[in-house]
Design an enzyme around this catalytic site. Sequence first.
Site, PDB file in Angstrom:
ATOM      1  N   ASP A   1      45.147  38.789  40.388  1.00 19.26           N
ATOM      2  CA  ASP A   1      43.993  39.361  40.312  1.00 19.26           C
ATOM      3  C   ASP A   1      44.116  40.933  41.082  1.00 19.26           C
ATOM      4  O   ASP A   1      44.938  41.623  40.498  1.00 19.26           O
ATOM      5  CB  ASP A   1      42.916  38.521  41.055  1.00 19.26           C
ATOM      6  CG  ASP A   1      41.417  39.223  40.920  1.00 19.26           C
ATOM      7  OD1 ASP A   1      40.863  39.169  39.922  1.00 19.26           O
ATOM      8  OD2 ASP A   1      41.225  39.549  42.320  1.00 19.26           O
TER       9      ASP A   1
ATOM     10  N   HIS B   1      41.183  32.604  34.735  1.00 22.70           N
ATOM     11  CA  HIS B   1      41.580  33.563  35.917  1.00 22.70           C
ATOM     12  C   HIS B   1      42.411  33.516  36.811  1.00 22.70           C
ATOM     13  O   HIS B   1      43.141  34.133  37.361  1.00 22.70           O
ATOM     14  CB  HIS B   1      40.099  34.300  36.144  1.00 22.70           C
ATOM     15  CG  HIS B   1      40.677  35.643  37.019  1.00 22.70           C
ATOM     16  ND1 HIS B   1      41.010  36.724  36.631  1.00 22.70           N
ATOM     17  CD2 HIS B   1      40.312  35.730  38.558  1.00 22.70           C
ATOM     18  CE1 HIS B   1      41.240  37.576  37.599  1.00 22.70           C
ATOM     19  NE2 HIS B   1      40.672  37.165  38.643  1.00 22.70           N
TER      20      HIS B   1
END
Length: 331
Positions: free
Chosen positions: A100, A299
Site C-alpha cells: 500500500d 487490497h
Amino acid sequence: MPEMRHIYCGEVTLRVALEGTGPLVIMVHGFPESWYSWRHQIAPIAAAGYQVAAIDVRGYGGSDKPEPVEAYTMEKIVGDLVGLKAALSPGATAILIGHDWGAPIVWNSAFTHPDLFHAVAGLSVPFTGAPARPFTEIFREKFTAKNLFFYQEYFQEPGKAEAELEPQLRRALTLFLCSIGGEAPDGAWPVKSADALLLDGLKLPEKLPPWLTEADLDFYTAEFTASGLRGPLNRYRNHEADFAWLSPLQGRKLEQPALYIGGTRDPASTLFGQITDPVAMMRHFAPNVEGHMLKGCGHWTQQERPDDVTRLLLDWLARLNANPTLPSSRT
C-alpha cells in the site's frame, strides 16, 4: 512475537519489530496498518537467514508523530529508511518490502538511493517512475471534476476525515478493511458524490473475512486509538511536495532487482482503472521486475494471502541471494 525496539533514524524515532540475523530486510506497511500487517511474514523470512525489521511508519503506532503536514513528505519518510538502514546495517545494503503506501515508500527509497538498497519488493501499488504530474491533478480530473467521491480527495483537508473516523475507529477500520478485500462483493465500495463522507454507503459484513479476526481488529483499534489519524492521513496531503522532489528524476529507471505482487481484485493494482497490466507497465520504469497477480486477492495482499505472499518472497529472496541480477522477464 518479534523484539520491539525504538530506533532513532536521524530525524524521528521509529518503533521496529525485529527478528533474526543476517542481511537486513525492512518491511513498510500502508494505511490503515502497522508493523503488525507483516505478522505472517516476519518469522518465516527471519528463519530463512535475514534480519527482519518491520516498522511503524512515522505517525503510526509506537513511532514518533510530528504534527506538521510537511513532516510526512515522501522525501522525509524515505529518509527514515535511510537512517534505519544506517542504524541496523551500516556496512551493507538492505532489501526493502512494502505494501500500500509502503510500496511507493520502498520503490522511491530504492529509486533515489540505489547505493543503499540493492533490491525491492512492492505489494498492491506498482511503481510508475518519477511523476509527470502531481497525483492530486490526476484524481481531481478523473473523480472530483465529475462530482465523484475519491478517498484521497476527502483526506486532503486536515481534520475532516479525522473528525469522521476517530470517534468510531473500530467500525471505521472494519468497514475500510472489509470493503476492499478480495471477498467483498461487487459494489462494496460504492460510487457516490464528491461531497459524501468516507463511510457513507459502506456496510459491515455479516461476518469477518477469514484473514481478519476480532483479535486483529483489537490490535489495530488500540494502535489508532493511541496514535490518532492525523499522522497517517498527512501522508496523503503531500502529493505536490512529492512531485516537486521526484519529478526532476523523470527518465531515470529503477535498475535493482524488483518484485511486484498484486491482486486481481485490488483497485490499487490498476491504479484505480488507469492501467490494465501493472507488471507490463512497470517494466517501462523498472526493467528488472518480476510480477505476480494473485487471482481473487483484494487490497490487503500479505494478510489476505499470507502463504502465497510468503512463498513468493522467500523464493525471490533465495534467487536474489544466489544471483543478484534477477531476470526481468519472469511473470
